[in-house]
Write an enzyme that holds these catalytic residues in place. Structure first.
Site, mmCIF file in Angstrom:
data_model
loop_
_atom_site.group_PDB
_atom_site.id
_atom_site.type_symbol
_atom_site.label_atom_id
_atom_site.label_comp_id
_atom_site.label_asym_id
_atom_site.label_seq_id
_atom_site.Cartn_x
_atom_site.Cartn_y
_atom_site.Cartn_z
ATOM 1 N N SER A 14 0.737 -1.257 0.072
ATOM 2 C CA SER A 14 0.072 -0.083 0.027
ATOM 3 C C SER A 14 0.746 1.239 -0.038
ATOM 4 O O SER A 14 0.462 2.498 -0.102
ATOM 5 C CB SER A 14 -0.892 0.016 1.403
ATOM 6 N N ILE A 17 5.577 3.779 -3.439
ATOM 7 C CA ILE A 17 6.331 3.143 -4.363
ATOM 8 C C ILE A 17 5.640 1.698 -4.636
ATOM 9 O O ILE A 17 5.727 1.426 -5.948
ATOM 10 C CB ILE A 17 7.929 2.849 -3.974
ATOM 11 N N ARG A 37 -0.717 -3.816 5.965
ATOM 12 C CA ARG A 37 -1.111 -3.560 7.472
ATOM 13 C C ARG A 37 -2.514 -3.580 7.510
ATOM 14 O O ARG A 37 -3.174 -4.057 8.556
ATOM 15 C CB ARG A 37 -0.114 -2.832 8.306
ATOM 16 N N LYS A 41 -6.378 0.506 3.438
ATOM 17 C CA LYS A 41 -5.425 1.017 2.385
ATOM 18 C C LYS A 41 -5.187 0.004 1.203
ATOM 19 O O LYS A 41 -4.621 0.520 0.045
ATOM 20 C CB LYS A 41 -4.146 1.012 2.970
ATOM 21 N N THR A 81 9.555 -4.168 -0.111
ATOM 22 C CA THR A 81 9.659 -2.797 -0.231
ATOM 23 C C THR A 81 9.465 -2.254 0.905
ATOM 24 O O THR A 81 9.797 -0.891 1.547
ATOM 25 C CB THR A 81 8.965 -2.092 -1.052
ATOM 26 N N TYR A 153 17.029 7.588 9.851
ATOM 27 C CA TYR A 153 16.339 6.877 8.715
ATOM 28 C C TYR A 153 17.269 6.266 7.802
ATOM 29 O O TYR A 153 17.203 5.092 7.397
ATOM 30 C CB TYR A 153 15.365 7.726 7.968
ATOM 31 N N LYS A 157 18.290 2.184 6.676
ATOM 32 C CA LYS A 157 18.333 1.759 5.448
ATOM 33 C C LYS A 157 19.782 0.902 5.426
ATOM 34 O O LYS A 157 19.795 -0.015 4.932
ATOM 35 C CB LYS A 157 18.141 2.569 4.576
ATOM 36 N N VAL A 185 12.625 9.801 -4.540
ATOM 37 C CA VAL A 185 11.421 9.631 -5.479
ATOM 38 C C VAL A 185 10.364 10.452 -5.655
ATOM 39 O O VAL A 185 9.761 10.910 -4.547
ATOM 40 C CB VAL A 185 11.056 7.948 -5.221
ATOM 41 N N SER A 197 9.625 12.618 0.103
ATOM 42 C CA SER A 197 10.344 12.850 -0.955
ATOM 43 C C SER A 197 9.686 13.861 -1.885
ATOM 44 O O SER A 197 9.902 14.905 -2.271
ATOM 45 C CB SER A 197 10.621 11.469 -1.711
HETATM 46 P P1 NDP Z 1 5.811 4.582 2.016
HETATM 47 O O1 NDP Z 1 5.718 5.112 3.438
HETATM 48 O O2 NDP Z 1 4.565 5.074 1.087
HETATM 49 O O3 NDP Z 1 5.784 2.935 2.024
HETATM 50 C C1 NDP Z 1 6.522 2.477 3.359
HETATM 51 C C2 NDP Z 1 5.512 1.025 3.284
HETATM 52 O O4 NDP Z 1 6.147 0.263 4.433
HETATM 53 C C3 NDP Z 1 4.136 1.059 3.453
HETATM 54 O O5 NDP Z 1 3.286 0.165 2.655
HETATM 55 C C4 NDP Z 1 4.262 0.758 4.923
HETATM 56 O O6 NDP Z 1 2.824 0.215 5.287
HETATM 57 C C5 NDP Z 1 5.084 -0.470 5.209
HETATM 58 N N1 NDP Z 1 5.528 -0.479 6.455
HETATM 59 C C6 NDP Z 1 6.110 0.253 7.320
HETATM 60 N N2 NDP Z 1 6.241 -0.212 8.461
HETATM 61 C C7 NDP Z 1 5.707 -1.528 8.548
HETATM 62 C C8 NDP Z 1 5.665 -2.528 9.400
HETATM 63 N N3 NDP Z 1 5.989 -2.389 10.529
HETATM 64 N N4 NDP Z 1 4.986 -3.795 8.705
HETATM 65 C C9 NDP Z 1 4.538 -3.761 7.732
HETATM 66 N N5 NDP Z 1 4.719 -2.607 6.643
HETATM 67 C C10 NDP Z 1 5.425 -1.819 6.934
HETATM 68 O O7 NDP Z 1 7.062 4.878 1.525
HETATM 69 P P2 NDP Z 1 7.737 4.651 0.155
HETATM 70 O O8 NDP Z 1 6.743 4.167 -0.848
HETATM 71 O O9 NDP Z 1 8.734 5.890 -0.173
HETATM 72 O O10 NDP Z 1 8.896 3.625 0.725
HETATM 73 C C11 NDP Z 1 8.848 2.155 0.136
HETATM 74 C C12 NDP Z 1 10.415 1.907 0.128
HETATM 75 O O11 NDP Z 1 11.284 2.555 -0.599
HETATM 76 C C13 NDP Z 1 10.915 1.850 1.633
HETATM 77 O O12 NDP Z 1 11.746 0.852 1.925
HETATM 78 C C14 NDP Z 1 11.753 3.259 1.742
HETATM 79 O O13 NDP Z 1 12.955 3.253 2.510
HETATM 80 C C15 NDP Z 1 12.448 3.103 0.267
HETATM 81 N N6 NDP Z 1 12.778 4.453 -0.421
HETATM 82 C C16 NDP Z 1 12.044 5.350 -0.592
HETATM 83 C C17 NDP Z 1 12.461 6.453 -1.276
HETATM 84 C C18 NDP Z 1 11.672 7.806 -1.395
HETATM 85 O O14 NDP Z 1 12.181 8.864 -1.912
HETATM 86 N N7 NDP Z 1 10.434 7.657 -1.376
HETATM 87 C C19 NDP Z 1 14.111 6.919 -1.523
HETATM 88 C C20 NDP Z 1 14.623 5.392 -1.387
HETATM 89 C C21 NDP Z 1 14.159 4.263 -0.841
HETATM 90 P P3 NDP Z 1 1.663 1.093 5.590
HETATM 91 O O15 NDP Z 1 1.175 1.577 4.410
HETATM 92 O O16 NDP Z 1 0.556 0.322 6.274
HETATM 93 O O17 NDP Z 1 1.989 2.080 6.589
#
Ligand code: NDP
Length: 345
Positions: A14, A17, A37, A41, A81, A153, A157, A185, A197
């Protein structure tokens, strides 16, 4: 490598990315199992083309090994992800490092048990550096400076990606591991939540940045990040880490691009502090910012950031959208979701 008959698991389906990734996988004919989760969503995912026949959604939490095991059982490829992307938190260990690290460990243990053939891990350029110093950064570089008290953060990572490589080295599992390390991103979002971002552009359009300072980013469109994950899955010879950025952009150029397209009318910063003196002013001002943002500014302002994206271009035949096009589309999308005034975008 991957075939459309394969079942591809996307953790954190959800997210900003991951929703684009699930969309692209379904468009590519794949069968997808997404973990979420919060079932609320999941609606956006259920509405995607192909979802009715080829998408299943399961509940999983990174900290719950059993739920990860169940989610990954029977899948052939896993795109991990899920990881918290939050810059300022109360408790960095609990809120960032535990879910990032334990989540990765739980996911990889589940992949081993399931006999998965490839894992594509969404790492980050945060695992490459947290303090640009003018060197050309490649996949050989690792962030060695972040900690629980400095850019946590970034630290989460880095430790998560390191743990993934250590797991593969030690356990010699059935799967091979490939990491995609995206820079900042941006681009159109399938979900309402404002990602930090894209928040960089929202803040400029909302007049929240008083001045242009010397900050730089690698920039990549969210649809290209999705594409990179799929190429990493489909390319049999894919190996190691892949920096995923269309190129580099500094704040002055970002503001100039917004201005050129008539965006952020009257709200864009008029004052330029893009100078060594400005770096000092920005560092002082950073103490008025939320903790994580302040740390980011102090470790990045004035530093020349250069990522080399040639490995992904060469080995995965990745082609990126133009950054200018992504910026303009991001601004329109931010207005669509109500994150900036429609007039500003
Ligand atoms: P989001 O916050 O939209 O996505 C993060 C995802 O991780 C969500 O689906 C969230 O679930 C899930 N999540 C977080 N904690 C938990 C948990 N305890 N159990 C299960 N799921 C969990 O951010 P992004 O899409 O940007 O990030 C996706 C990935 O990309 C991450 O690994 C981030 O570090 C990486 N990234 C992002 C960048 C950016 O600029 N956006 C750049 C580089 C890397 P929920 O929807 O329920 O909150």
């Amino acid at each position: 490598m991957a075939q459309t008959s394969d079942l591809v698991c996307v953790t954190g389906a959800s997210g900003f990315i991951a929703t684009q990734l699930v969309k692209a996988l379904l468009e590519g004919g794949y069968r997808v199992r997404g973990t979420v989760r919060d079932p609320k969503k999941a609606d956006v995912l259920r509405g995607l083309d192909g979802a009715k026949d080829r998408l299943e959604l399961v509940a999983a939490d990174l900290l719950d090994a059993d739920s990860m095991q169940k989610a990954i059982a029977g899948t052939h490829v896993v795109m991990h992800t899920a990881s918290p992307y939050v810059i300022t938190v109360k408790d960095p260990q609990r809120d960032l490092v535990d879910p990032a690290l334990k989540g990765t460990e739980h996911a990889l243990a589940a992949c081993r048990a399931a006999g998965v053939k490839r894992v594509v891990l969404t790492s980050s350029c945060a695992a490459i550096t947290d303090a640009p110093d003018g060197r050309v950064l490649t996949e050989a570089d690792w962030n060695e400076k972040s900690s629980l008290t400095r850019n946590p953060y970034y630290y989460s990572k880095t430790v998560a990606e390191r743990a993934a490589w250590a797991f593969v080295e030690k356990e010699k599992p059935s799967f091979d591991l490939v990491t995609i390390n995206p820079a900042l991103v941006i681009g159109p979002s399938l979900i309402r939540a404002l990602n930090p971002s894209s928040g960089v552009i929202a803040d400029l359009l909302n007049g929240k940045q008083p001045a242009v300072v010397r900050l730089e980013w690698g920039i990549v469109d969210v649809r290209d990040v999705a594409k990179a994950h799929i190429l990493a899955m489909e390319t049999a010879s894919a190996k190691g880490r892949y920096i995923c950025t269309a190129g580099m952009l500094d704040m002055s150029s970002l503001v100039a691009t917004l201005k050129k397209h008539g965006l952020g009318k009257g709200k864009l910063p008029k004052l330029s502090l893009a100078s060594p003196v400005g770096d000092v002013v920005a560092k002082i001002f950073s103490y008025t910012q939320p903790k994580g943002i302040g740390q980011y500014v102090r470790t990045n302002v004035g530093g020349k950031l250069i990522y080399d994206n040639q490995k992904i271009v060469r080995e995965l035949a990745m082609r990126f959208r133009a950054i200018e096009e992504s910026i303009v589309e991001t601004a329109a999308d931010l207005a669509k979701w109500g994150h900036v005034e429609a007039r500003a975008a």
